[in-house]
Enzyme design. Structure first.
Site, PDB file in Angstrom:
ATOM      1  CG  ASN A   1     -69.261 149.621 -49.131  1.00 33.95           C
ATOM      2  OD1 ASN A   1     -68.020 149.415 -49.034  1.00 33.95           O
ATOM      3  ND2 ASN A   1     -69.858 148.440 -48.680  1.00 33.95           N
TER       4      ASN A   1
ATOM      5  CB  THR B   1     -73.474 135.492 -75.545  1.00 34.13           C
ATOM      6  OG1 THR B   1     -72.976 134.125 -76.150  1.00 34.13           O
ATOM      7  CG2 THR B   1     -74.198 136.348 -76.387  1.00 34.13           C
TER       8      THR B   1
ATOM      9  CB  CYS C   1     -71.718 142.208 -48.438  1.00 36.63           C
ATOM     10  SG  CYS C   1     -72.047 143.342 -49.821  1.00 36.63           S
TER      11      CYS C   1
ATOM     12  CB  SER D   1     -71.460 147.697 -60.035  1.00 35.39           C
ATOM     13  OG  SER D   1     -72.754 146.678 -60.109  1.00 35.39           O
TER      14      SER D   1
ATOM     15  N   GLY E   1     -69.382 144.557 -59.952  1.00 35.81           N
ATOM     16  CA  GLY E   1     -68.486 145.243 -59.409  1.00 35.81           C
ATOM     17  C   GLY E   1     -67.576 144.022 -58.752  1.00 35.81           C
TER      18      GLY E   1
ATOM     19  CG  HIS F   1     -76.514 146.932 -58.600  1.00 31.12           C
ATOM     20  ND1 HIS F   1     -76.951 146.930 -57.324  1.00 31.12           N
ATOM     21  CD2 HIS F   1     -75.495 146.286 -58.729  1.00 31.12           C
ATOM     22  CE1 HIS F   1     -76.111 146.301 -56.708  1.00 31.12           C
ATOM     23  NE2 HIS F   1     -74.934 145.844 -57.279  1.00 31.12           N
TER      24      HIS F   1
ATOM     25  CD  GLN G   1     -71.522 152.505 -52.706  1.00 31.12           C
ATOM     26  OE1 GLN G   1     -72.171 153.570 -52.672  1.00 31.12           O
ATOM     27  NE2 GLN G   1     -71.876 151.209 -52.759  1.00 31.12           N
TER      28      GLN G   1
END
Ligand SMILES: *Cc1c(COP(=O)(O)O)cnc(C)c1O
Length: 406
Positions: free
Chosen positions: A151, A237, A324, A199, A70, A201, A179
């Site tokens: 979030n 990659t 965060c 994102s 994200g 996860h 989210q």
């Protein structure tokens, strides 16, 4: 009991995601840029993942760029739109005061470089209106970036309406949908979205992998120079195992949005109702226009960090806001943005559920929070002052979670 209720910080990887990853680590380990058979097998897998993600966002596979998550997608989206705008001498950006730091800090950096940033005020219910966006747009606006779902307080913005206004004004529109993705329906075409971040996860996929959708014709600036991967938009990659797991997880979650929403909304409302019974508590964010699994409260006379530590001791794993910002002593910028005073914003608790949580767990959480709040208040000098009338309560006393400030 051990209850994980911090799914906005990250989610547990599903068995499906793990099982999808494994073959791309041991047998199908080719580099998709290689011309030999193992390489081409990897390239085919990569394309199928791109097709899957595109199908569920309602876009073309070529409009999908794989990133490291994200934060990278947000940064690339913003820098791309701003770079394109600068070529036409447009140096104004519109966003909101309660974006994720991946957006806010990127904007702060641009501000130092001479860009003008308008941060729209967020209403007390955690929402902005399309009208606010419309009024802020200027001839030199290079980008509008508004998050899909917050979030911390889970509020879901009127994205389609904002998208329509931006499209009509010819201004690129980015949304941080980290989210929202996998939890509420997204349709980039119908919602007039030009750039979108997600994102893996946050929807039971692996960490360190995400997507940046960019509508055809919206140019992307590369953050990472190197090989020609991702059609020259993101060198390096490709993380095939993670990308495959992300696609499988996204498809699984999108196919079950209705089912999960029904289950989670019932759990969420039960939790909101229970916590709303605690004296001098207040719900943060609109009671209905919020993510199905998000609950966020402030408790007067409580310090969020202590609340979390005591809940942890009871096996309840929650958060005071975003992962965060924990560790810093500043109150949440999101709670300040919706007008919570500092002393109230410090006493916040975010509980974010997944479809694995149960009613019994919710009841255990309610009981644990009640006990911990009572215990902390008994030790709190501020609470004693309030009780004795030496200070005035900030939160009004009401019967349910529709509480208001004095
Ligand atoms: C988690 C999160 C991000 C950051 O995503 P990462 O993959 O952890 O970099 C960005 N925006 C929002 C709204 C988030 O919840």
């Amino acid at each position: 009991m051990q209850i994980y209720a911090d799914n906005a910080a990250t989610t547990k990887m599903s068995r499906l995601a793990i099982d999808t990853m494994l073959p791309y680590m041991d047998v199908l380990y080719g580099n998709p840029s290689s011309l030999h058979t193992p390489g081409q097998k990897a390239a085919e897998a990569l394309f199928s993942a791109r097709e899957t993600i595109a199908k569920y966002l309602n876009c073309e596979p070529r409009e999908i760029t794989f990133t490291s998550g994200g934060s990278e997608s947000d940064n690339q989206a913003i820098l791309s739109a701003v770079g394109a705008g600068a070529r036409k001498n447009k140096k104004h950006i519109i966003s909101t005061a309660f974006e994720h730091h991946a957006v806010l800090h990127a904007l702060k950096k641009l501000q130092k470089q001479g860009y003008e940033v308008t941060l729209l005020d967020v209403h007390e219910n955690g929402l902005i209106t399309p009208e606010q966006v419309k009024q802020a747009i200027r001839p030199d606006t290079a980008l509008v970036t508004v998050m899909y779902a917050n979030n911390e307080i889970g509020t879901v913005q009127p994205i389609a309406e904002i998208g329509k206004i931006c499209r009509e004004a010819g201004v690129p529109f980015h949304t941080d949908a980290v989210q929202a993705a996998g939890h509420i329906p997204i349709d980039v075409k119908a919602q007039n979205i030009d750039l979108l971040s997600l994102s893996a996860h946050k929807f039971h996929g692996p960490k360190g992998v995400g997507v940046l959708y960019a509508r055809k014709g919206v140019p992307l600036t590369t953050l990472i120079e190197g090989g020609a991967q991702e059609r020259g938009r993101r060198a390096g990659t490709e993380n095939i195992p993670a990308i495959m797991a992300m696609a499988a997880s996204f498809a699984y979650m999108c196919d079950r949005i209705d089912e999960h929403t029904e289950k989670l909304t019932a759990l969420r409302d039960r939790l909101m109702k229970g916590l709303g019974q605690i004296p001098r508590s207040i719900l943060n964010g609109d009671p209905t226009r919020r993510l199905p699994g998000n609950v966020n409260f402030c408790f007067e006379g409580i310090e969020g960090e202590s609340l979390l530590l005591l809940l942890d001791a009871k096996g309840v794993y929650a958060s005071s806001g975003s992962a965060c910002t924990s560790g810093s002593l500043d109150p949440s910028h999101v709670l300040l943005a919706i007008g919570r005073p500092h002393e109230i914003a410090h006493g916040s608790l975010r509980l974010t559920l997944s479809d694995e949580n149960t009613e019994e767990e919710v009841d255990y959480i309610i009981k644990s929070v009640e006990e911990v709040v009572e215990r902390l208040r008994a030790m709190s000098p501020v609470w004693q002052d309030l009780l004795a009338g030496r200070k005035n309560y900030v939160i009004k006393q009401c019967k349910n979670y529709a509480q208001t400030l004095n």
